[in-house]
Design an enzyme around this catalytic site. Sequence first.
Site, PDB file in Angstrom:
ATOM      1  N   LYS A 171       0.857  -1.191   0.000  1.00  0.00           N
ATOM      2  CA  LYS A 171       0.000   0.000   0.000  1.00  0.00           C
ATOM      3  C   LYS A 171       0.892   1.240   0.000  1.00  0.00           C
ATOM      4  O   LYS A 171       1.569   1.526   0.993  1.00  0.00           O
ATOM      5  CB  LYS A 171      -0.849   0.014   1.274  1.00  0.00           C
ATOM      6  CG  LYS A 171      -1.794   1.203   1.338  1.00  0.00           C
ATOM      7  CD  LYS A 171      -2.354   1.411   2.736  1.00  0.00           C
ATOM      8  CE  LYS A 171      -1.522   2.355   3.554  1.00  0.00           C
ATOM      9  NZ  LYS A 171      -1.473   3.732   3.047  1.00  0.00           N
ATOM     10  N   THR A 224       7.718   8.120  12.979  1.00  0.00           N
ATOM     11  CA  THR A 224       7.904   7.372  14.223  1.00  0.00           C
ATOM     12  C   THR A 224       6.565   7.197  14.941  1.00  0.00           C
ATOM     13  O   THR A 224       6.279   6.119  15.480  1.00  0.00           O
ATOM     14  CB  THR A 224       8.931   8.097  15.113  1.00  0.00           C
ATOM     15  OG1 THR A 224      10.191   8.066  14.415  1.00  0.00           O
ATOM     16  CG2 THR A 224       9.106   7.426  16.462  1.00  0.00           C
ATOM     17  N   THR A 226       3.524   6.925  13.689  1.00  0.00           N
ATOM     18  CA  THR A 226       2.742   5.848  13.070  1.00  0.00           C
ATOM     19  C   THR A 226       3.426   4.499  13.281  1.00  0.00           C
ATOM     20  O   THR A 226       2.754   3.486  13.504  1.00  0.00           O
ATOM     21  CB  THR A 226       2.539   6.119  11.561  1.00  0.00           C
ATOM     22  OG1 THR A 226       2.047   7.438  11.391  1.00  0.00           O
ATOM     23  CG2 THR A 226       1.552   5.147  10.952  1.00  0.00           C
ATOM     24  N   GLY A 227       4.754   4.488  13.236  1.00  0.00           N
ATOM     25  CA  GLY A 227       5.500   3.246  13.441  1.00  0.00           C
ATOM     26  C   GLY A 227       5.153   2.590  14.774  1.00  0.00           C
ATOM     27  O   GLY A 227       5.048   1.361  14.864  1.00  0.00           O
ATOM     28  N   GLU A 244      11.036   1.519   9.373  1.00  0.00           N
ATOM     29  CA  GLU A 244      11.995   2.573   8.995  1.00  0.00           C
ATOM     30  C   GLU A 244      11.303   3.897   9.255  1.00  0.00           C
ATOM     31  O   GLU A 244      10.344   4.238   8.578  1.00  0.00           O
ATOM     32  CB  GLU A 244      12.395   2.433   7.522  1.00  0.00           C
ATOM     33  CG  GLU A 244      13.249   1.215   7.228  1.00  0.00           C
ATOM     34  CD  GLU A 244      14.626   1.233   7.880  1.00  0.00           C
ATOM     35  OE1 GLU A 244      15.035   2.272   8.428  1.00  0.00           O
ATOM     36  OE2 GLU A 244      15.285   0.186   7.857  1.00  0.00           O
ATOM     37  N   CYS A 278      14.028  11.285   4.955  1.00  0.00           N
ATOM     38  CA  CYS A 278      14.298  10.852   6.331  1.00  0.00           C
ATOM     39  C   CYS A 278      15.746  11.091   6.698  1.00  0.00           C
ATOM     40  O   CYS A 278      16.051  11.467   7.823  1.00  0.00           O
ATOM     41  CB  CYS A 278      13.925   9.384   6.491  1.00  0.00           C
ATOM     42  SG  CYS A 278      14.690   8.300   5.274  1.00  0.00           S
ATOM     43  N   GLU A 374      11.647  17.000  13.951  1.00  0.00           N
ATOM     44  CA  GLU A 374      11.945  16.681  12.554  1.00  0.00           C
ATOM     45  C   GLU A 374      11.075  17.574  11.669  1.00  0.00           C
ATOM     46  O   GLU A 374       9.853  17.429  11.659  1.00  0.00           O
ATOM     47  CB  GLU A 374      11.622  15.207  12.262  1.00  0.00           C
ATOM     48  CG  GLU A 374      11.879  14.844  10.814  1.00  0.00           C
ATOM     49  CD  GLU A 374      11.387  13.447  10.408  1.00  0.00           C
ATOM     50  OE1 GLU A 374      10.356  12.998  10.928  1.00  0.00           O
ATOM     51  OE2 GLU A 374      12.039  12.841   9.548  1.00  0.00           O
TER      52      GLU A 374
HETATM   53  P1  NAD Z   1       3.123   8.505   7.903  1.00  0.00           P
HETATM   54  O1  NAD Z   1       3.602   7.730   9.087  1.00  0.00           O
HETATM   55  O2  NAD Z   1       2.087   9.528   8.088  1.00  0.00           O
HETATM   56  O3  NAD Z   1       2.543   7.511   6.784  1.00  0.00           O
HETATM   57  C1  NAD Z   1       3.309   6.450   6.240  1.00  0.00           C
HETATM   58  C2  NAD Z   1       2.368   5.389   5.689  1.00  0.00           C
HETATM   59  O4  NAD Z   1       1.617   4.812   6.767  1.00  0.00           O
HETATM   60  C3  NAD Z   1       1.324   5.905   4.697  1.00  0.00           C
HETATM   61  O5  NAD Z   1       1.171   4.946   3.668  1.00  0.00           O
HETATM   62  C4  NAD Z   1       0.060   6.016   5.540  1.00  0.00           C
HETATM   63  O6  NAD Z   1      -1.123   5.909   4.790  1.00  0.00           O
HETATM   64  C5  NAD Z   1       0.220   4.831   6.476  1.00  0.00           C
HETATM   65  N1  NAD Z   1      -0.486   4.930   7.769  1.00  0.00           N
HETATM   66  C6  NAD Z   1      -0.978   6.033   8.381  1.00  0.00           C
HETATM   67  N2  NAD Z   1      -1.515   5.707   9.594  1.00  0.00           N
HETATM   68  C7  NAD Z   1      -1.341   4.371   9.740  1.00  0.00           C
HETATM   69  C8  NAD Z   1      -1.646   3.442  10.781  1.00  0.00           C
HETATM   70  N3  NAD Z   1      -2.233   3.825  11.919  1.00  0.00           N
HETATM   71  N4  NAD Z   1      -1.310   2.148  10.599  1.00  0.00           N
HETATM   72  C9  NAD Z   1      -0.686   1.742   9.474  1.00  0.00           C
HETATM   73  N5  NAD Z   1      -0.363   2.566   8.447  1.00  0.00           N
HETATM   74  C10 NAD Z   1      -0.680   3.868   8.575  1.00  0.00           C
HETATM   75  O7  NAD Z   1       4.453   9.106   7.245  1.00  0.00           O
HETATM   76  P2  NAD Z   1       4.555  10.083   5.987  1.00  0.00           P
HETATM   77  O8  NAD Z   1       4.093  11.431   6.419  1.00  0.00           O
HETATM   78  O9  NAD Z   1       3.945   9.440   4.790  1.00  0.00           O
HETATM   79  O10 NAD Z   1       6.142  10.086   5.755  1.00  0.00           O
HETATM   80  C11 NAD Z   1       6.994  10.969   6.400  1.00  0.00           C
HETATM   81  C12 NAD Z   1       7.721  10.297   7.540  1.00  0.00           C
HETATM   82  O11 NAD Z   1       8.352   9.097   7.079  1.00  0.00           O
HETATM   83  C13 NAD Z   1       8.857  11.123   8.122  1.00  0.00           C
HETATM   84  O12 NAD Z   1       8.856  11.029   9.530  1.00  0.00           O
HETATM   85  C14 NAD Z   1      10.112  10.469   7.566  1.00  0.00           C
HETATM   86  O13 NAD Z   1      11.276  10.699   8.324  1.00  0.00           O
HETATM   87  C15 NAD Z   1       9.701   9.046   7.534  1.00  0.00           C
HETATM   88  N6  NAD Z   1      10.510   8.292   6.571  1.00  0.00           N
HETATM   89  C16 NAD Z   1      11.406   7.377   7.026  1.00  0.00           C
HETATM   90  C17 NAD Z   1      12.213   6.693   6.136  1.00  0.00           C
HETATM   91  C18 NAD Z   1      13.234   5.682   6.604  1.00  0.00           C
HETATM   92  O14 NAD Z   1      13.671   4.886   5.779  1.00  0.00           O
HETATM   93  N7  NAD Z   1      13.626   5.669   7.859  1.00  0.00           N
HETATM   94  C19 NAD Z   1      12.104   6.950   4.772  1.00  0.00           C
HETATM   95  C20 NAD Z   1      11.179   7.889   4.344  1.00  0.00           C
HETATM   96  C21 NAD Z   1      10.373   8.552   5.253  1.00  0.00           C
END
Ligand code: NAD
Length: 472
Positions: A171, A224, A226-227, A244, A278, A374
Amino acid sequence: MDFDSAYRMTIGGELIESDRRIQVINPANGQVFAEAPNCSVAELDRAVSEARSAFPAWRNTPISERQRLIAAAADLLEAHAADLGRLFTREQGRPVEGAIAEVGIGVAWLRAYAAMQPPVHRVDSGDGQIIETRYVPLGVVGAISPWNFPVNLSIWKIAPALLAGNTIVLKPSPFAPLCMLKIGELLNSVFPPGVLNIITGDDDLGPLMTAHHGFAKISFTGSTATGKKVMEAASKDLKRVTLELGGNDAAIVLPDADVDEVAARIFYGAFFNSAQICIATKRLYIHEDIYDRMRDKLLEIARATKVGDGSEQGTDLGPIQNRRQFERVTELIEDARASGLVLLEGSAVPQQGYFVPVTLVDNPPENSRVVREEAFGPVLPLLRFSDIEDVIARANDSEYGLAGAVWSSDIEKAKDVARHLETGTVWINSNLMLRPDVPFAGHKQSGFGVENGIEGLLEYMAPQAVYFPAPQ
Ligand code: NAD
């Protein structure tokens, strides 16, 4: 194939429209330009069920054949890099050259994984037993990717998951779903039905995936915050997770760095992709001896940098990818301004669309929001330091531990500083470099697990030790 319309999910080898739709906005003008499917619960169930049905045959396909198909996927993507690049600019905002390069990096990752294979470890007990440990696939992988590198970060999951013998349901972010939908359609001609499924949907779809009992593993890239939710949901049935996550990377510029030589590269490491990376430099520590010269040079580069619509010739940096992120970055800059911090702005930006000027913050206090948080947008705090131990402590004073950089003309001195940084990746006199054959792992709250390299491949597998009598 038409890249400008008919965006459909790939489920079990079929292209699925879905009854409900999400709107996709071009961030350069804020206008809706396309729609993508909004996957229903029934469609998610079907995707997982197709992936489960495809798993036994795919797992038993010889690895040489899986490698061949992954290499074929690379060739097909490469042949369509220009089409995908143009679509990428419309949905993600990045200027076309960088958009095509993203597809090229995805191709390189597929090719690198097509040449990898998991190890087999052999132990001789010495008393009549041989133990062979091999690695076996997990089952169906649920993959969730963000909007900043929607193609690369999806392929980083697809390539190792499929090579390992898993099937996958991926997704992409609802903010940038289109390229991955078209890639799903393209690769439908390469992989057997059900092996690679691509679904798209609104904010509800991610939690539905992490709660779904059909997945053996969730591979997630995103914030982080959402992670943590992903890990909590996955714990219910002990799904494996790779996370990640975010970063607040520090770069340290030692007094012997050549300002004129390195400033443009430091600028690139902080602002490429409009700083939505990131592993971008998000805190720049500059030794006091060269602070003023480095600040002035970075400002000169910022003023010469053209921020605008990525589809226009000569644009260096595009817009912020979505309104939510635009508002977040704008609010952080306004907070810095209201706190009386000195902001230095680059060239003017278009009024329509989600544009933010390149903004340098001149030596803000260490505890200001613009240093602690961040930003994930083009605002960079420049921080003065005089003592090396002090700057290492400041660089490490973060909940994140993704990457860092040291700039110096003395490599040994820089390596000594690098050894003290609490991050998974450190660059000396470079930045933003990652390779498919080198592990990428966030320390602290920047991640859990590894992507890339053999270590990244093994995240999609489980060890199986086979004990057998040694031949007489
Ligand atoms: P996000 O956490 O908002 O969303 C990431 C993905 O998770 C999207 O596909 C979203 O639809 C999905 N999502 C949202 N809520 C969810 C939930 N409760 N359960 C499961 N999935 C869910 O992040 P973003 O705004 O899309 O991306 C930016 C962030 O990603 C920044 O913090 C950036 O540092 C990080 N990032 C990390 C890496 C890495 O490799 N460490 C790489 C790129 C981006």
